[in-house]
Motif scaffolding. Structure first.
Motif, short mmCIF file in Angstrom:
data_model
loop_
_atom_site.label_atom_id
_atom_site.label_comp_id
_atom_site.label_asym_id
_atom_site.label_seq_id
_atom_site.Cartn_x
_atom_site.Cartn_y
_atom_site.Cartn_z
N MET A 54 0.84 -1.19 0.00
CA MET A 54 0.00 0.00 0.00
C MET A 54 0.87 1.24 0.00
O MET A 54 1.90 1.28 0.66
CB MET A 54 -0.90 0.03 1.24
N ARG A 55 0.46 2.24 -0.75
CA ARG A 55 1.20 3.50 -0.78
C ARG A 55 0.44 4.52 0.05
O ARG A 55 -0.77 4.66 -0.06
CB ARG A 55 1.37 3.99 -2.21
N LEU A 56 1.18 5.25 0.88
CA LEU A 56 0.58 6.16 1.84
C LEU A 56 1.24 7.52 1.73
O LEU A 56 2.46 7.61 1.57
CB LEU A 56 0.75 5.57 3.24
N ILE A 57 0.45 8.59 1.82
CA ILE A 57 1.01 9.94 1.86
C ILE A 57 0.96 10.45 3.30
O ILE A 57 -0.09 10.43 3.94
CB ILE A 57 0.28 10.89 0.90
N LEU A 58 2.11 10.85 3.81
CA LEU A 58 2.25 11.37 5.17
C LEU A 58 2.63 12.85 5.07
O LEU A 58 3.60 13.20 4.39
CB LEU A 58 3.35 10.59 5.91
N VAL A 59 1.86 13.71 5.73
CA VAL A 59 2.17 15.14 5.76
C VAL A 59 2.33 15.54 7.22
O VAL A 59 1.35 15.67 7.96
CB VAL A 59 1.07 15.99 5.08
N GLU A 60 3.58 15.68 7.65
CA GLU A 60 3.90 15.95 9.06
C GLU A 60 5.15 16.81 9.10
O GLU A 60 6.20 16.42 8.58
CB GLU A 60 4.12 14.63 9.80
N ASP A 61 5.05 18.00 9.72
CA ASP A 61 6.18 18.93 9.72
C ASP A 61 7.14 18.74 10.89
O ASP A 61 8.21 19.34 10.91
CB ASP A 61 5.69 20.38 9.67
N GLU A 62 6.78 17.93 11.88
CA GLU A 62 7.71 17.62 12.97
C GLU A 62 8.67 16.54 12.49
O GLU A 62 8.26 15.38 12.29
CB GLU A 62 6.95 17.15 14.20
N GLU B 101 6.26 -2.02 8.14
CA GLU B 101 4.99 -2.72 7.93
C GLU B 101 4.65 -2.88 6.46
O GLU B 101 3.52 -3.23 6.11
CB GLU B 101 3.86 -1.97 8.64
N ALA B 102 5.61 -2.61 5.57
CA ALA B 102 5.49 -2.81 4.12
C ALA B 102 4.64 -1.75 3.42
O ALA B 102 4.17 -1.98 2.31
CB ALA B 102 4.98 -4.21 3.78
N TYR B 103 4.46 -0.59 4.04
CA TYR B 103 3.87 0.54 3.34
C TYR B 103 4.96 1.23 2.52
O TYR B 103 6.13 1.27 2.92
CB TYR B 103 3.30 1.56 4.31
N VAL B 104 4.58 1.79 1.38
CA VAL B 104 5.44 2.72 0.65
C VAL B 104 4.98 4.11 1.07
O VAL B 104 3.82 4.46 0.90
CB VAL B 104 5.30 2.55 -0.87
N VAL B 105 5.91 4.91 1.62
CA VAL B 105 5.52 6.18 2.26
C VAL B 105 6.16 7.36 1.54
O VAL B 105 7.38 7.42 1.40
CB VAL B 105 5.94 6.20 3.74
N ASP B 106 5.34 8.30 1.08
CA ASP B 106 5.80 9.60 0.60
C ASP B 106 5.55 10.60 1.71
O ASP B 106 4.39 10.84 2.09
CB ASP B 106 5.06 10.02 -0.67
N TRP B 107 6.64 11.19 2.23
CA TRP B 107 6.54 12.09 3.39
C TRP B 107 6.79 13.52 2.95
O TRP B 107 7.82 13.82 2.34
CB TRP B 107 7.54 11.65 4.45
N PHE B 108 5.84 14.39 3.26
CA PHE B 108 5.97 15.82 2.98
C PHE B 108 5.98 16.59 4.30
O PHE B 108 5.22 16.28 5.22
CB PHE B 108 4.79 16.32 2.13
N LEU B 109 6.84 17.61 4.37
CA LEU B 109 6.92 18.45 5.56
C LEU B 109 6.03 19.68 5.46
O LEU B 109 5.84 20.38 6.45
CB LEU B 109 8.37 18.91 5.76
N ASP B 110 5.48 19.93 4.29
CA ASP B 110 4.74 21.15 4.01
C ASP B 110 3.42 20.82 3.35
O ASP B 110 3.37 20.03 2.39
CB ASP B 110 5.59 22.04 3.09
N GLY B 111 2.33 21.41 3.83
CA GLY B 111 1.02 21.13 3.28
C GLY B 111 0.87 21.57 1.84
O GLY B 111 0.20 20.89 1.04
N THR B 112 1.49 22.68 1.48
CA THR B 112 1.38 23.17 0.11
C THR B 112 2.06 22.23 -0.86
O THR B 112 1.54 21.95 -1.95
CB THR B 112 1.99 24.58 0.00
N GLN B 113 3.23 21.71 -0.49
CA GLN B 113 3.93 20.75 -1.35
C GLN B 113 3.10 19.49 -1.55
O GLN B 113 3.00 18.97 -2.66
CB GLN B 113 5.29 20.39 -0.74
N ALA B 114 2.48 19.00 -0.46
CA ALA B 114 1.63 17.81 -0.57
C ALA B 114 0.45 18.08 -1.49
O ALA B 114 0.10 17.25 -2.34
CB ALA B 114 1.14 17.40 0.82
#
Length: 243
Positions: free
Chosen positions: A1-9, A23-36
């Motif tokens: 499963m691919r998951l988008i994480l938006v967390e600035d901490e 847990e076998a997720y593919v994670v795209d992590w963004f620090l900024d809401g605008t970028q996400a």
């Protein structure tokens, strides 16, 4: 499963990504809401779940949820926040979030809530409908266990085989099982199973397919995972495969 994480901490985001990757997720992590938001707007990536922090630089998690729902985009979202007043929870849920988790939280609870969101979502294939259970995904003769990362393959006469999968084998087979009997291109596989910015070598998909076929005991046969030459690959699930 691919998951988008938006967390600035940074520390929290890194910890969440580490747990989810395990847990076998593919994670795209963004620090900024605008970028996400800018990436989501392209529609380039198919996400299974989203985790949005409420307070973010640029666009907030609440605004991201409202934007998704205004475009009728189906993406189950878990909202993370330090706000624990009932009025604020209502605002978060009314914005389009599907669940709400107050910081600080235990990672085990985060995973449990994500599994609950998965169970509520519907996944429909061309011929068969993958069956989402609390801890497993079943389609045809194949059942994936999300807790143990094991595959059970059933055979027509009642025999079954239990196989342990690596994280990438699990991700690859799960993607096929969520799209049974559909032709999936190499680019689609890379886009779904490798994070943004990753640059896998040109033969990485073919190599992973070979490893998965070998794990399935089909090194010399393509009865389940077919190569459609010049186009891509297909998980061939036939009625005879049902147990």
């Amino acid at each position: 499963m691919r998951l988008i994480l938006v967390e600035d901490e940074a520390d929290l985001g890194a910890a969440i990504k580490e747990v989810l990757t395990h847990e076998a997720y593919v994670v795209d992590w963004f620090l900024d809401g605008t970028q996400a938001w800018q990436y989501l707007e392209t529609g380039w990536t198919e996400y299974t779940l989203g985790i949005f922090d409420w307070m973010l630089p640029g666009i907030s998690g609440v605004e991201l949820c409202k934007w998704l729902r205004s475009r009728q985009l189906i993406l189950p979202v878990l909202m993370l926040t330090a706000k624990d007043r009932m009025e604020e929870k209502i605002i978060g849920l009314d914005s389009g979030a599907d669940d709400y988790l107050v910081k600080p939280f235990d990672m085990a609870e985060l995973l449990a809530r994500l599994r609950a969101l998965q169970r509520r979502a519907s996944y429909v294939g061309t011929t068969f409908t993958p069956q989402i259970q609390p801890r497993r995904l079943q389609v045809g003769c194949l059942t994936l266990n999300y807790i143990t990362h094991e595959l059970t393959r059933y055979y027509p006469h009642g025999e079954k085989q239990l196989l342990s999968l690596t994280a990438k084998e699990f991700q690859l087979l799960e993607y096929f099982m969520r799209h049974p009997n559909q032709i999936i291109s190499r680019d689609q596989i890379i886009n779904q199973l490798w994070e943004i910015g990753a640059e896998p070598c040109s033969n990485v998909v073919a190599a992973q397919i070979r490893l998965l076929r070998r794990k399935l005991g089909e090194e010399d046969s393509e009865s389940l995972i077919e190569t459609i030459y010049g186009v891509g690959y297909r998980l061939n699930i036939q009625a005879a495969d049902f147990c």
